[in-house]
Design a protein around this motif. Structure first.
Motif, PDB file in Angstrom:
ATOM      1  N   ILE A 134       0.928  -1.293   0.016  1.00 52.15           N
ATOM      2  CA  ILE A 134      -0.056  -0.053  -0.157  1.00 52.15           C
ATOM      3  C   ILE A 134       0.814   1.254  -0.061  1.00 52.15           C
ATOM      4  O   ILE A 134       1.479   1.620   1.148  1.00 52.15           O
ATOM      5  N   ILE A 135       0.922   1.944  -1.185  1.00 52.15           N
ATOM      6  CA  ILE A 135       1.923   3.129  -1.480  1.00 52.15           C
ATOM      7  C   ILE A 135       1.247   4.215  -1.017  1.00 52.15           C
ATOM      8  O   ILE A 135       0.152   4.750  -1.636  1.00 52.15           O
ATOM      9  N   LYS A 136       1.463   5.123   0.067  1.00 52.11           N
ATOM     10  CA  LYS A 136       0.890   6.240   0.184  1.00 52.11           C
ATOM     11  C   LYS A 136       1.472   7.497  -0.678  1.00 52.11           C
ATOM     12  O   LYS A 136       2.577   7.804  -0.740  1.00 52.11           O
ATOM     13  N   VAL A 137       0.615   7.984  -1.419  1.00 44.62           N
ATOM     14  CA  VAL A 137       1.061   9.301  -2.347  1.00 44.62           C
ATOM     15  C   VAL A 137       0.571  10.559  -2.088  1.00 44.62           C
ATOM     16  O   VAL A 137       0.723  11.463  -2.857  1.00 44.62           O
ATOM     17  N   GLY A 138      -0.342  10.717  -1.140  1.00 49.39           N
ATOM     18  CA  GLY A 138      -1.029  11.927  -1.126  1.00 49.39           C
ATOM     19  C   GLY A 138       0.051  13.049  -0.119  1.00 49.39           C
ATOM     20  O   GLY A 138      -0.293  14.313  -0.786  1.00 49.39           O
ATOM     21  N   THR A 139       1.213  12.698   0.358  1.00 44.84           N
ATOM     22  CA  THR A 139       2.055  13.590   0.872  1.00 44.84           C
ATOM     23  C   THR A 139       3.265  14.087   0.054  1.00 44.84           C
ATOM     24  O   THR A 139       4.154  14.670   0.270  1.00 44.84           O
TER      25      THR A 139
ATOM     26  N   THR B 108       6.430   8.594 -11.221  1.00 42.35           N
ATOM     27  CA  THR B 108       5.277   9.327 -11.506  1.00 42.35           C
ATOM     28  C   THR B 108       5.005  10.393 -10.632  1.00 42.35           C
ATOM     29  O   THR B 108       4.500  11.786 -11.220  1.00 42.35           O
ATOM     30  N   MET B 109       4.835  10.265  -9.398  1.00 44.25           N
ATOM     31  CA  MET B 109       4.641  11.477  -8.351  1.00 44.25           C
ATOM     32  C   MET B 109       5.943  12.366  -8.432  1.00 44.25           C
ATOM     33  O   MET B 109       5.663  13.578  -7.977  1.00 44.25           O
ATOM     34  N   LYS B 110       7.022  12.139  -8.983  1.00 42.99           N
ATOM     35  CA  LYS B 110       8.064  12.929  -9.283  1.00 42.99           C
ATOM     36  C   LYS B 110       8.112  13.519 -10.508  1.00 42.99           C
ATOM     37  O   LYS B 110       9.266  14.012 -10.913  1.00 42.99           O
ATOM     38  N   ASN B 111       7.050  13.453 -11.193  1.00 42.45           N
ATOM     39  CA  ASN B 111       7.125  14.223 -12.459  1.00 42.45           C
ATOM     40  C   ASN B 111       7.650  13.519 -13.640  1.00 42.45           C
ATOM     41  O   ASN B 111       8.094  14.093 -14.640  1.00 42.45           O
ATOM     42  N   ILE B 112       8.063  11.923 -13.686  1.00 38.44           N
ATOM     43  CA  ILE B 112       8.545  11.355 -14.659  1.00 38.44           C
ATOM     44  C   ILE B 112       7.272  10.381 -15.109  1.00 38.44           C
ATOM     45  O   ILE B 112       6.774   9.744 -14.318  1.00 38.44           O
TER      46      ILE B 112
ATOM     47  N   GLU C 193      -3.932  20.546  -7.203  1.00 44.50           N
ATOM     48  CA  GLU C 193      -3.973  20.328  -8.502  1.00 44.50           C
ATOM     49  C   GLU C 193      -2.990  19.377  -9.294  1.00 44.50           C
ATOM     50  O   GLU C 193      -3.335  18.672 -10.212  1.00 44.50           O
ATOM     51  N   ARG C 194      -1.915  19.588  -9.129  1.00 50.51           N
ATOM     52  CA  ARG C 194      -0.731  18.997  -9.729  1.00 50.51           C
ATOM     53  C   ARG C 194      -0.821  17.476  -9.104  1.00 50.51           C
ATOM     54  O   ARG C 194      -0.491  16.629 -10.034  1.00 50.51           O
ATOM     55  N   PHE C 195      -1.230  17.170  -7.771  1.00 46.91           N
ATOM     56  CA  PHE C 195      -1.270  15.833  -7.488  1.00 46.91           C
ATOM     57  C   PHE C 195      -2.374  15.221  -8.334  1.00 46.91           C
ATOM     58  O   PHE C 195      -2.191  13.872  -8.581  1.00 46.91           O
ATOM     59  N   VAL C 196      -3.638  15.768  -8.528  1.00 43.99           N
ATOM     60  CA  VAL C 196      -4.841  15.151  -9.214  1.00 43.99           C
ATOM     61  C   VAL C 196      -3.945  14.700 -10.659  1.00 43.99           C
ATOM     62  O   VAL C 196      -4.340  13.573 -11.156  1.00 43.99           O
ATOM     63  N   LYS C 197      -3.446  15.500 -11.265  1.00 39.68           N
ATOM     64  CA  LYS C 197      -2.960  15.606 -12.549  1.00 39.68           C
ATOM     65  C   LYS C 197      -2.049  14.351 -12.749  1.00 39.68           C
ATOM     66  O   LYS C 197      -2.155  13.249 -13.678  1.00 39.68           O
ATOM     67  N   ARG C 198      -1.127  14.251 -11.871  1.00 39.59           N
ATOM     68  CA  ARG C 198      -0.238  13.204 -11.870  1.00 39.59           C
ATOM     69  C   ARG C 198      -0.732  11.796 -11.487  1.00 39.59           C
ATOM     70  O   ARG C 198      -0.325  10.820 -12.089  1.00 39.59           O
ATOM     71  N   ARG C 199      -1.831  11.696 -10.647  1.00 36.76           N
ATOM     72  CA  ARG C 199      -2.551  10.465 -10.535  1.00 36.76           C
ATOM     73  C   ARG C 199      -3.441  10.090 -11.579  1.00 36.76           C
ATOM     74  O   ARG C 199      -3.288   8.721 -11.689  1.00 36.76           O
ATOM     75  N   GLN C 200      -3.909  11.108 -12.218  1.00 40.52           N
ATOM     76  CA  GLN C 200      -4.681  10.670 -13.501  1.00 40.52           C
ATOM     77  C   GLN C 200      -3.598  10.253 -14.416  1.00 40.52           C
ATOM     78  O   GLN C 200      -4.084   9.371 -15.354  1.00 40.52           O
TER      79      GLN C 200
ATOM     80  N   ASN D  74      -5.808   9.061  -1.910  1.00 39.50           N
ATOM     81  CA  ASN D  74      -4.359   9.000  -1.451  1.00 39.50           C
ATOM     82  C   ASN D  74      -3.341   7.995  -1.314  1.00 39.50           C
ATOM     83  O   ASN D  74      -2.353   8.118  -1.103  1.00 39.50           O
ATOM     84  N   THR D  75      -3.821   6.665  -1.731  1.00 38.96           N
ATOM     85  CA  THR D  75      -2.995   5.614  -1.721  1.00 38.96           C
ATOM     86  C   THR D  75      -3.225   4.836  -3.094  1.00 38.96           C
ATOM     87  O   THR D  75      -4.115   4.987  -3.688  1.00 38.96           O
ATOM     88  N   VAL D  76      -2.124   3.954  -3.233  1.00 36.41           N
ATOM     89  CA  VAL D  76      -2.068   3.098  -4.457  1.00 36.41           C
ATOM     90  C   VAL D  76      -2.043   1.534  -3.838  1.00 36.41           C
ATOM     91  O   VAL D  76      -0.858   1.344  -3.347  1.00 36.41           O
ATOM     92  N   SER D  77      -2.868   0.863  -4.144  1.00 38.10           N
ATOM     93  CA  SER D  77      -2.737  -0.628  -3.376  1.00 38.10           C
ATOM     94  C   SER D  77      -2.122  -1.614  -4.732  1.00 38.10           C
ATOM     95  O   SER D  77      -2.919  -1.800  -5.747  1.00 38.10           O
ATOM     96  N   ALA D  78      -1.340  -2.337  -4.374  1.00 32.84           N
ATOM     97  CA  ALA D  78      -0.786  -3.225  -5.182  1.00 32.84           C
ATOM     98  C   ALA D  78      -0.879  -4.776  -4.654  1.00 32.84           C
ATOM     99  O   ALA D  78      -0.513  -4.801  -3.573  1.00 32.84           O
ATOM    100  N   LEU D  79      -0.945  -5.831  -5.496  1.00 35.93           N
ATOM    101  CA  LEU D  79      -1.158  -7.231  -5.015  1.00 35.93           C
ATOM    102  C   LEU D  79      -0.606  -8.071  -6.135  1.00 35.93           C
ATOM    103  O   LEU D  79      -1.028  -8.039  -7.281  1.00 35.93           O
TER     104      LEU D  79
END
Length: 385
Positions: A142-147, A207-211, A153-160, A186-191
């Motif tokens: 479970i990756i926490k990406v909210g912080t 992706t959250m670092k703008n790559i 707005e930038r966070f929503v664009k990168r998540r999309q 605010n999380t990404v769950s991987a299994l």
């Protein structure tokens, strides 16, 4: 005596053969590599017949919108955890899920898998996927990406960007890593398997670092093809992998209002004049109160009159008719000096009458210059008289 000495030597040779990592002849790469088709044996009751000494429990909260789904699928959760003798309870009042071991529990790692199961269910992962965590070769992350991004707005664009158009980027990532990925809040769950989870975390963090994730997906596709070749397994893949350079094409935005620094002077700026100083300079300070009030009222009235005239001018603008353009006739004036050729016009009219344009031909006019016709007209006139 010779027989007594030979026995321990054979025993020593057998012992050393059981531990090949002590011998220098064995290759280290063979010890570090996992053989193909190797499966870890399952943990059974025979491995731990006496069970566990202490009771362990884990609890997690879930959001309000997951209450209806959890209430519907909770019997399936209890049945799946019951196979490992794990007790599960759902508290709808507090909004929490709890799992704990029982006396029949023999697998000490079963409670950790049950904890991961309720965490995935709380993060909107469907039960059909979350129940796979109970298998030995499946793990979760479970990756926490909210912080990671400050601007919302930038966070929503990168998540999309991670999800992609119609989920295409996320689907490509799932196919390359053999993992199930769920982006929620605010999380990404991987299994999935451990190697796949490592790649998923790298892609999400980049992706959250703008790559852009397409670069990492391209790398994963190349690695997947290289892993099929047995000769390249032990070699370095750096020469095959592409190197992407960061290009900052956007120039730095310059501010609209540029502050110009003044020249440095050791003397402080002059002290601004107060209201009393201004009144002393104009002489108003020595006037009486009723005179000051009268002057203020006159100034106010002058300002009001100016404002009224401006408003009237603005209102009257709507009643001012627009300037009309001078009238220009479309038909051009006939030149007066040009001479008309009357004979040519008569010839054109005669030709037009002789042509058949779908109408019956027009009878030709009689020739009045003929003397017979003139005589006939004369007698008709005499008879009518």
């Amino acid at each position: 005596n010779s027989t007594n000495i030979s026995v321990p030597c054979r025993q020593n040779s057998l012992i050393w053969s059981c531990f090949p990592f002590f011998s220098a002849a064995v290759d280290e790469s063979e010890l570090l590599s996992v053989p193909d088709g190797w499966v870890e044996p399952a943990f059974t009751r025979d491995d731990n017949p006496r069970g566990l000494l202490e009771e362990s429990s884990f609890a997690t909260l879930f959001p309000k919108y997951r209450e209806a789904y959890l209430k519907e699928c909770w019997p399936l959760v209890e049945r799946a955890l019951g196979e490992g003798h794990i007790k599960a309870s759902l508290d709808l009042i507090e909004g929490s899920m709890t799992v704990c071991t029982t006396r029949k529990t023999f697998d000490p790692y079963a409670i950790v898998r049950a904890r991961d199961l309720i965490k995935l269910l709380a993060r909107s992962v469907p039960f059909e996927q979350a129940v796979r965590i109970l298998q030995d070769d499946v793990a979760c992350d479970i990756i926490k990406v909210g912080t990671l991004v400050r601007n919302r707005e930038r966070f929503v664009k990168r998540r999309q960007r991670l999800i992609g158009p119609k989920g295409s980027t996320l689907k490509a990532l799932e196919l390359l890593t053999n993992c199930y990925v769920m982006v929620q809040g605010n999380t990404v769950s991987a299994l999935g398997p451990y190697n796949g989870l490592k790649e998923v975390r790298k892609v999400v963090m980049d992706t959250m670092k703008n790559i852009h994730p397409i670069y990492n997906i391209k790398m994963l596709m190349i690695k997947r093809e290289l892993s099929k070749d047995p000769e390249l397994r032990t070699q370095s893949w750096e020469r095959f992998l592409p190197t992407f350079r960061h290009k900052n094409l956007n120039k730095r935005k310059e501010p609209k209002k540029k502050s110009v620094k003044k020249e440095y002077t050791p003397f402080p700026p002059a002290q601004p004049e107060s209201q009393i100083d201004k009144e002393l300079a104009t002489g108003e300070f020595f006037l009486r109160e009723h005179v000051k009030k009268r002057k203020k009222m006159e100034m106010i009235k002058v300002k009001q009159a100016e404002a009224l005239t401006k408003k009237k001018e603005e209102r009257n603008k709507a009643f001012i008719p627009p300037k009309e353009k001078p009238f220009q006739s479309k038909t051009p004036k006939a030149p007066t000096e040009s001479k008309l050729d009357i004979q040519a016009i008569k010839d054109k009219v005669k030709k037009a009458k002789t042509k058949k344009l779908g109408a019956p031909p027009v009878n030709q006019t009689p020739n009045f210059s003929d003397p017979k016709i003139q005589v006939q007209k004369f007698f008709k006139a005499q008879s009518w008289k």
